[in-house]
Write an enzyme that holds these catalytic residues in place. Structure first.
Site, PDB file in Angstrom:
ATOM      1  N   ARG A 120     -11.129  11.232  -8.527  1.00 28.84           N
ATOM      2  CA  ARG A 120     -10.865   9.823  -8.215  1.00 28.84           C
ATOM      3  C   ARG A 120     -12.195   9.063  -8.282  1.00 28.84           C
ATOM      4  O   ARG A 120     -13.181   9.474  -7.673  1.00 28.84           O
ATOM      5  CB  ARG A 120     -10.291   9.690  -6.823  1.00 28.84           C
ATOM      6  CG  ARG A 120     -10.075   8.248  -6.454  1.00 28.84           C
ATOM      7  CD  ARG A 120      -9.734   8.088  -5.009  1.00 28.84           C
ATOM      8  NE  ARG A 120      -9.492   6.681  -4.718  1.00 28.84           N
ATOM      9  CZ  ARG A 120      -9.682   6.164  -3.522  1.00 28.84           C
ATOM     10  NH1 ARG A 120     -10.100   6.889  -2.528  1.00 28.84           N
ATOM     11  NH2 ARG A 120      -9.444   4.888  -3.325  1.00 28.84           N
ATOM     12  N   LEU A 166      -0.102  -0.231   2.471  1.00 24.99           N
ATOM     13  CA  LEU A 166      -0.608  -0.589   3.806  1.00 24.99           C
ATOM     14  C   LEU A 166      -1.137   0.651   4.504  1.00 24.99           C
ATOM     15  O   LEU A 166      -0.363   1.483   4.992  1.00 24.99           O
ATOM     16  CB  LEU A 166       0.515  -1.203   4.641  1.00 24.99           C
ATOM     17  CG  LEU A 166       1.327  -2.317   3.970  1.00 24.99           C
ATOM     18  CD1 LEU A 166       2.484  -2.735   4.853  1.00 24.99           C
ATOM     19  CD2 LEU A 166       0.428  -3.506   3.647  1.00 24.99           C
ATOM     20  N   GLY A 167      -2.451   0.803   4.506  1.00 26.26           N
ATOM     21  CA  GLY A 167      -3.075   1.924   5.222  1.00 26.26           C
ATOM     22  C   GLY A 167      -4.271   1.371   5.958  1.00 26.26           C
ATOM     23  O   GLY A 167      -4.267   0.206   6.359  1.00 26.26           O
ATOM     24  N   ASN A 168      -5.300   2.188   6.122  1.00 26.41           N
ATOM     25  CA  ASN A 168      -6.538   1.630   6.691  1.00 26.41           C
ATOM     26  C   ASN A 168      -7.073   0.527   5.797  1.00 26.41           C
ATOM     27  O   ASN A 168      -7.590  -0.468   6.262  1.00 26.41           O
ATOM     28  CB  ASN A 168      -7.565   2.730   6.887  1.00 26.41           C
ATOM     29  CG  ASN A 168      -7.395   3.361   8.250  1.00 26.41           C
ATOM     30  OD1 ASN A 168      -7.127   2.672   9.228  1.00 26.41           O
ATOM     31  ND2 ASN A 168      -7.535   4.668   8.312  1.00 26.41           N
ATOM     32  N   GLY A 169      -6.965   0.755   4.469  1.00 27.31           N
ATOM     33  CA  GLY A 169      -7.175  -0.311   3.492  1.00 27.31           C
ATOM     34  C   GLY A 169      -5.802  -0.752   3.029  1.00 27.31           C
ATOM     35  O   GLY A 169      -4.896   0.084   2.919  1.00 27.31           O
ATOM     36  N   GLU A 198      -1.204   9.646  -4.421  1.00 28.33           N
ATOM     37  CA  GLU A 198      -2.277   9.367  -5.376  1.00 28.33           C
ATOM     38  C   GLU A 198      -2.751  10.638  -6.065  1.00 28.33           C
ATOM     39  O   GLU A 198      -3.087  10.630  -7.248  1.00 28.33           O
ATOM     40  CB  GLU A 198      -3.442   8.672  -4.655  1.00 28.33           C
ATOM     41  CG  GLU A 198      -3.087   7.246  -4.273  1.00 28.33           C
ATOM     42  CD  GLU A 198      -4.027   6.637  -3.258  1.00 28.33           C
ATOM     43  OE1 GLU A 198      -3.923   6.983  -2.069  1.00 28.33           O
ATOM     44  OE2 GLU A 198      -4.868   5.815  -3.654  1.00 28.33           O
ATOM     45  N   ARG A 219     -11.102  -4.222   8.371  1.00 30.60           N
ATOM     46  CA  ARG A 219     -11.566  -5.276   7.461  1.00 30.60           C
ATOM     47  C   ARG A 219     -10.802  -6.575   7.712  1.00 30.60           C
ATOM     48  O   ARG A 219      -9.588  -6.538   7.915  1.00 30.60           O
ATOM     49  CB  ARG A 219     -11.364  -4.847   6.004  1.00 30.60           C
ATOM     50  CG  ARG A 219     -12.386  -3.833   5.526  1.00 30.60           C
ATOM     51  CD  ARG A 219     -12.049  -3.326   4.140  1.00 30.60           C
ATOM     52  NE  ARG A 219     -11.663  -1.926   4.177  1.00 30.60           N
ATOM     53  CZ  ARG A 219     -11.141  -1.257   3.148  1.00 30.60           C
ATOM     54  NH1 ARG A 219     -10.928  -1.869   2.007  1.00 30.60           N
ATOM     55  NH2 ARG A 219     -10.840   0.016   3.277  1.00 30.60           N
ATOM     56  N   HIS A 243      -6.690   0.383  -5.218  1.00 28.11           N
ATOM     57  CA  HIS A 243      -5.420   1.071  -4.930  1.00 28.11           C
ATOM     58  C   HIS A 243      -4.526   1.168  -6.165  1.00 28.11           C
ATOM     59  O   HIS A 243      -3.310   1.344  -6.048  1.00 28.11           O
ATOM     60  CB  HIS A 243      -4.594   0.350  -3.832  1.00 28.11           C
ATOM     61  CG  HIS A 243      -5.198   0.394  -2.466  1.00 28.11           C
ATOM     62  ND1 HIS A 243      -5.153  -0.676  -1.616  1.00 28.11           N
ATOM     63  CD2 HIS A 243      -5.857   1.371  -1.811  1.00 28.11           C
ATOM     64  CE1 HIS A 243      -5.760  -0.364  -0.481  1.00 28.11           C
ATOM     65  NE2 HIS A 243      -6.206   0.881  -0.578  1.00 28.11           N
ATOM     66  N   ILE A 253       0.939   2.914   6.992  1.00 28.47           N
ATOM     67  CA  ILE A 253       1.712   1.932   7.776  1.00 28.47           C
ATOM     68  C   ILE A 253       3.021   1.591   7.059  1.00 28.47           C
ATOM     69  O   ILE A 253       4.096   1.594   7.668  1.00 28.47           O
ATOM     70  CB  ILE A 253       0.874   0.647   7.996  1.00 28.47           C
ATOM     71  CG1 ILE A 253      -0.403   0.971   8.787  1.00 28.47           C
ATOM     72  CG2 ILE A 253       1.696  -0.428   8.702  1.00 28.47           C
ATOM     73  CD1 ILE A 253      -1.393  -0.187   8.890  1.00 28.47           C
ATOM     74  N   GLU A 274       4.763   3.334   5.083  1.00 30.32           N
ATOM     75  CA  GLU A 274       5.720   4.449   5.064  1.00 30.32           C
ATOM     76  C   GLU A 274       6.258   4.788   6.446  1.00 30.32           C
ATOM     77  O   GLU A 274       7.257   5.493   6.565  1.00 30.32           O
ATOM     78  CB  GLU A 274       5.029   5.715   4.508  1.00 30.32           C
ATOM     79  CG  GLU A 274       4.654   5.599   3.052  1.00 30.32           C
ATOM     80  CD  GLU A 274       3.676   6.688   2.615  1.00 30.32           C
ATOM     81  OE1 GLU A 274       3.673   7.775   3.215  1.00 30.32           O
ATOM     82  OE2 GLU A 274       2.917   6.436   1.665  1.00 30.32           O
ATOM     83  N   ASP A 309      -5.842   1.451  14.667  1.00 32.71           N
ATOM     84  CA  ASP A 309      -4.724   2.341  14.352  1.00 32.71           C
ATOM     85  C   ASP A 309      -3.396   1.680  14.722  1.00 32.71           C
ATOM     86  O   ASP A 309      -3.177   1.330  15.884  1.00 32.71           O
ATOM     87  CB  ASP A 309      -4.915   3.656  15.124  1.00 32.71           C
ATOM     88  CG  ASP A 309      -3.969   4.725  14.632  1.00 32.71           C
ATOM     89  OD1 ASP A 309      -2.738   4.529  14.724  1.00 32.71           O
ATOM     90  OD2 ASP A 309      -4.456   5.756  14.144  1.00 32.71           O
TER      91      ASP A 309
HETATM   92  P1  AMP Z   1      -3.578   5.625   5.534  1.00 32.00           P
HETATM   93  O1  AMP Z   1      -4.914   4.953   5.367  1.00 32.00           O
HETATM   94  O2  AMP Z   1      -2.643   5.380   4.383  1.00 32.00           O
HETATM   95  O3  AMP Z   1      -3.677   7.071   5.929  1.00 32.00           O
HETATM   96  O4  AMP Z   1      -2.865   4.909   6.784  1.00 32.00           O
HETATM   97  C1  AMP Z   1      -3.426   4.904   8.074  1.00 32.00           C
HETATM   98  C2  AMP Z   1      -2.638   3.934   8.945  1.00 32.00           C
HETATM   99  O5  AMP Z   1      -1.256   4.343   9.002  1.00 32.00           O
HETATM  100  C3  AMP Z   1      -3.142   3.871  10.381  1.00 32.00           C
HETATM  101  O6  AMP Z   1      -3.204   2.521  10.818  1.00 32.00           O
HETATM  102  C4  AMP Z   1      -2.029   4.579  11.136  1.00 32.00           C
HETATM  103  O7  AMP Z   1      -1.918   4.111  12.443  1.00 32.00           O
HETATM  104  C5  AMP Z   1      -0.818   4.198  10.326  1.00 32.00           C
HETATM  105  N1  AMP Z   1       0.315   5.047  10.701  1.00 32.00           N
HETATM  106  C6  AMP Z   1       0.474   6.374  10.475  1.00 32.00           C
HETATM  107  N2  AMP Z   1       1.619   6.807  11.062  1.00 32.00           N
HETATM  108  C7  AMP Z   1       2.188   5.726  11.674  1.00 32.00           C
HETATM  109  C8  AMP Z   1       3.370   5.503  12.448  1.00 32.00           C
HETATM  110  N3  AMP Z   1       4.204   6.517  12.720  1.00 32.00           N
HETATM  111  N4  AMP Z   1       3.628   4.252  12.894  1.00 32.00           N
HETATM  112  C9  AMP Z   1       2.790   3.239  12.628  1.00 32.00           C
HETATM  113  N5  AMP Z   1       1.651   3.377  11.908  1.00 32.00           N
HETATM  114  C10 AMP Z   1       1.351   4.594  11.428  1.00 32.00           C
END
Ligand code: AMP
Length: 394
Positions: free
Chosen positions: A87, A205-208, A381, A237, A176, A328, A330, A279
């Protein structure tokens, strides 16, 4: 031809995510994560089938971590390793698709590092170490930015003086791409539509976090820009702020550029607004307990996300569906529900039960019958990097 084995390496500044796949098998043969590299707590953890294990790396750096990891790969393999897919976050305007890494490609990735100072040097560490350990194998670079090279100028140009683009490469690149590409293929597949004749909005929707408008399989707009700070509010961010915030803080508080940069990238977003955590799980729990900061952070997150999705419809000839993905996207029925509520002008309506069911890797439609599609699709990914690596091998 025998089924080919591909190792995927995703190297961050202090971590290496890896996955080993065989093209004839679903899922991964082996996958895991080396983290806190270069620190006393460095550790390598992996999973093979149901077996989970880890070893203390005793402060090892990237090369030493790869040297520990590669024997695990060799042991897990049922035949030779055919290639390694890497990557790479930023491919600039040079890379519109995955390619085999040679001296010239390495130079181009290095030249692009000023555009992604946190990411490309880390990606290069992994590439250099893996090439030193496996010099005879094909190494393939898969770029996060490549998918967005199909953006038209109206979507990728900033309204700043032209030489900043032509001489300094200041433009919107987007990130992404590997995730948005994977989920739109899957969305078309599960909806029985041809990718080349379908139009999607994707929210990773994740940390980024970023949104993307995908018309007939091509990215036509996306919310991240020159760097992964633009666009949506994220874990730490800020996403979009008034560009004059920099000069305002410098003038009124005497803050340096470095301090402002750090604040916008590391102290803002869900963490900054809630004053509690980056989180989403923690924030949802705190919101339930009446924490006002957590409630506000979630509300702003969803409202801004909905605004971005609505804006992205400008890039599509019609809308076949909205996709939620990333940690987030998922896993959070709450975020999906609050976001979709702001999009009633698009006639979106969720099926509450389906929305609640699609968590922890469960894929599916979550819209009410008779309304536009809303899909939850777990991203993968690493799988997409395997597919791209195989495509380059031919
Ligand atoms: P990623 O960067 O794709 O791994 O996503 C991380 C984000 O997903 C963090 O903000 C986690 O809190 C959120 N996340 C993971 N599981 C859950 C859940 N069951 N409910 C809400 N947010 C979640």
């Amino acid at each position: 031809m025998t089924a080919r084995n591909i190792l995927v390496i995703n190297c961050g500044s202090s971590s290496i995510k890896f996955a080993l796949a065989c093209e004839a098998r679903e899922g991964f043969i082996l996958h895991g994560l080396a983290e806190r590299l270069g620190e006393p707590g460095a550790v390598l953890a992996w999973q093979q089938g149901d077996l989970r294990d880890s070893i203390d790396l005793q402060g090892a750096g990237h090369e030493a971590a790869l040297a520990h990891l590669l024997p695990l790969v060799e042991k897990a393999l049922d035949g030779p390793l055919h290639a390694i897919g890497h990557r790479v976050v930023h491919g600039g305007e040079r890379f519109t698709q995955a390619c085999r890494i040679d001296a010239e490609v390495l130079r181009a990735i290095r030249d692009t590092a000023p555009l992604a100072p946190l990411h490309n040097p880390a990606n290069l560490l992994g590439i250099d170490a893996a090439m030193a350990l496996y010099p005879q194998l094909p190494h393939i670079a898969v770029f996060d930015t490549a998918f967005h090279q199909s953006l038209p100028p109206r979507a990728y140009r900033y309204a700043v003086p032209e030489p900043l683009y032509s001489e300094q490469h200041v433009r919107r690149y987007g990130f992404h791409g590997t995730s948005h590409r994977y989920v739109c293929h899957r969305a078309a597949e599960i909806s029985g539509l041809a990718l080349g004749d379908s139009n999607w909005l994707s929210a990773h929707l994740g940390n980024g976090s970023s949104t993307c408008a995908i018309a007939n399989g091509q990215s036509r707009d996306t919310s991240m820009g020159l760097t992964p700070l633009e666009g949506l509010m994220m874990g730490t961010r800020s996403g979009d702020v008034d560009p004059n915030l920099h000069s305002h803080l410098a003038r009124t508080l005497g803050w340096s550029l470095e301090r402002i940069d750090h604040m916008l990238n590391h102290d803002s977003g869900l963490l900054g607004l809630s004053g509690l955590s980056n989180d989403m799980r923690t924030l949802e729990h705190a919101r339930d307990q009446g924490h006002a900061g957590a409630a506000l952070a979630i509300e702003v997150f969803c409202y801004r996300l909905a605004k971005s999705l609505a804006a992205m419809t400008c890039a599509l000839p019609r809308l076949d569906g909205i996709i939620f993905t990333g940690g987030i996207g998922e896993n959070s029925p709450l975020v999906r529900n609050l976001t979709v509520r702001h999009l009633h002008v698009l006639n979106l309506e969720l099926d509450g039960e389906a929305n609640a069911r699609c968590v922890r890797g469960v894929e599916g439609p979550i819209h009410l019958a008779g309304h536009p599609r809303v899909l939850v699709i777990p991203t993968n990914e690493e799988r997409q990097i395997v597919l791209d690596t195989l495509a380059v091998l031919g």
